[in-house]
Design a protein around this motif. Structure first.
Motif, mmCIF file in Angstrom:
data_model
loop_
_atom_site.group_PDB
_atom_site.id
_atom_site.type_symbol
_atom_site.label_atom_id
_atom_site.label_comp_id
_atom_site.label_asym_id
_atom_site.label_seq_id
_atom_site.Cartn_x
_atom_site.Cartn_y
_atom_site.Cartn_z
ATOM 1 N N LEU A 1 49.052 40.673 50.603
ATOM 2 C CA LEU A 1 49.451 39.323 51.008
ATOM 3 C C LEU A 1 48.716 38.866 52.260
ATOM 4 C CD1 LEU A 1 53.292 38.963 50.474
ATOM 5 C CD2 LEU A 1 51.465 37.644 49.450
ATOM 6 N N ILE A 2 48.537 39.751 53.207
ATOM 7 C CA ILE A 2 47.825 39.374 54.428
ATOM 8 C C ILE A 2 46.366 39.077 54.133
ATOM 9 C CG2 ILE A 2 47.062 40.243 56.667
ATOM 10 C CD1 ILE A 2 49.751 41.675 56.867
ATOM 11 N N ILE A 3 45.744 39.859 53.262
ATOM 12 C CA ILE A 3 44.353 39.600 52.892
ATOM 13 C C ILE A 3 44.236 38.278 52.134
ATOM 14 C CG2 ILE A 3 42.487 40.402 51.379
ATOM 15 C CD1 ILE A 3 43.157 43.219 52.280
ATOM 16 N N LEU A 4 45.189 37.994 51.259
ATOM 17 C CA LEU A 4 45.175 36.713 50.555
ATOM 18 C C LEU A 4 45.352 35.537 51.513
ATOM 19 C CD1 LEU A 4 47.201 37.624 47.362
ATOM 20 C CD2 LEU A 4 44.810 36.934 47.457
ATOM 21 N N LEU A 5 46.186 35.711 52.524
ATOM 22 C CA LEU A 5 46.343 34.663 53.525
ATOM 23 C C LEU A 5 45.050 34.461 54.308
ATOM 24 C CD1 LEU A 5 48.363 32.718 54.920
ATOM 25 C CD2 LEU A 5 48.819 34.567 56.525
ATOM 26 N N GLY A 6 44.366 35.567 54.616
ATOM 27 C CA GLY A 6 43.078 35.457 55.292
ATOM 28 C C GLY A 6 42.033 34.748 54.454
ATOM 29 N N ILE A 7 42.029 35.000 53.152
ATOM 30 C CA ILE A 7 41.094 34.310 52.259
ATOM 31 C C ILE A 7 41.432 32.830 52.191
ATOM 32 C CG2 ILE A 7 40.364 34.096 49.842
ATOM 33 C CD1 ILE A 7 40.659 37.135 49.635
ATOM 34 N N TRP A 8 42.730 32.532 52.086
ATOM 35 C CA TRP A 8 43.167 31.138 51.942
ATOM 36 C C TRP A 8 42.876 30.327 53.198
ATOM 37 C CZ3 TRP A 8 48.258 28.532 52.885
ATOM 38 C CH2 TRP A 8 48.357 27.332 52.185
ATOM 39 N N LEU A 9 43.083 30.911 54.378
ATOM 40 C CA LEU A 9 42.837 30.203 55.622
ATOM 41 C C LEU A 9 41.401 30.333 56.117
ATOM 42 C CD1 LEU A 9 46.110 31.044 57.585
ATOM 43 C CD2 LEU A 9 45.540 28.935 56.363
ATOM 44 N N GLY A 10 40.656 31.280 55.584
ATOM 45 C CA GLY A 10 39.277 31.472 55.986
ATOM 46 C C GLY A 10 39.129 32.103 57.356
ATOM 47 N N SER A 11 40.049 32.975 57.727
ATOM 48 C CA SER A 11 40.021 33.622 59.033
ATOM 49 C C SER A 11 39.843 35.123 58.864
ATOM 50 C CB SER A 11 41.326 33.338 59.779
ATOM 51 O OG SER A 11 41.353 34.022 60.996
ATOM 52 N N THR A 12 39.025 35.723 59.733
ATOM 53 C CA THR A 12 38.796 37.164 59.648
ATOM 54 C C THR A 12 39.825 37.957 60.433
ATOM 55 O OG1 THR A 12 37.279 37.065 61.508
ATOM 56 C CG2 THR A 12 36.334 36.835 59.306
ATOM 57 N N LEU A 13 40.645 37.292 61.227
ATOM 58 C CA LEU A 13 41.658 37.981 62.021
ATOM 59 C C LEU A 13 42.689 38.670 61.133
ATOM 60 C CD1 LEU A 13 42.707 38.492 64.907
ATOM 61 C CD2 LEU A 13 44.088 36.448 64.646
ATOM 62 N N TYR A 14 42.985 38.085 59.994
ATOM 63 C CA TYR A 14 43.974 38.653 59.091
ATOM 64 C C TYR A 14 43.497 39.953 58.454
ATOM 65 C CZ TYR A 14 46.385 34.247 59.660
ATOM 66 O OH TYR A 14 47.023 33.180 60.192
ATOM 67 N N PHE A 15 42.191 40.092 58.291
ATOM 68 C CA PHE A 15 41.659 41.325 57.726
ATOM 69 C C PHE A 15 41.836 42.489 58.701
ATOM 70 C CE2 PHE A 15 39.151 37.945 55.675
ATOM 71 C CZ PHE A 15 39.583 38.136 54.378
ATOM 72 N N GLU A 16 41.701 42.212 59.983
ATOM 73 C CA GLU A 16 41.935 43.258 60.985
ATOM 74 C C GLU A 16 43.406 43.648 61.038
ATOM 75 O OE1 GLU A 16 40.316 41.885 64.629
ATOM 76 O OE2 GLU A 16 38.290 41.703 63.814
#
Length: 89
Positions: free
Chosen positions: A47-62
């Motif tokens: 879910l966090i990775i999907l949120l990072g993809i949806w928002l276009g932010s790399t902070l969520y991947f960390e």
């Protein structure tokens, strides 16, 4: 098209989280509950990775990487506690 796919996959992962939560509370054995908790870690990472993809932010991947490391360590510690009765020898 990508945002629709991310939303659809997020809904599926949330359904999987709800089913894991049911297994966590209704698990007949302690090992089943531990596996449900481990699977919930994996689904929350998704879910966090999907949120990072949806928002276009790399902070969520960390953040997902940090949760993955904590999930692995906690699962290993709980398994060791189940096998031996203590964590630190």
């Amino acid at each position: 098209m990508l945002s629709l796919t991310v939303i659809l996959v997020s809904i599926m992962v949330v359904i999987a989280l709800i089913l894991n939560l049911w297994r966590l509370f209704a698990g007949p054995d302690l090992a089943d509950r531990l596996l449900a908790l481990d699977t919930m870690y994996i689904n929350s990472i998704a879910l966090i990775i999907l949120l990072g993809i949806w928002l276009g932010s790399t902070l969520y991947f960390e953040a997902a990487l940090l949760i993955a490391m904590l999930g692995f360590v906690s699962t290993a510690a709980l398994c060791k506690y189940l096998l031996r009765g203590d964590i630190i020898e």
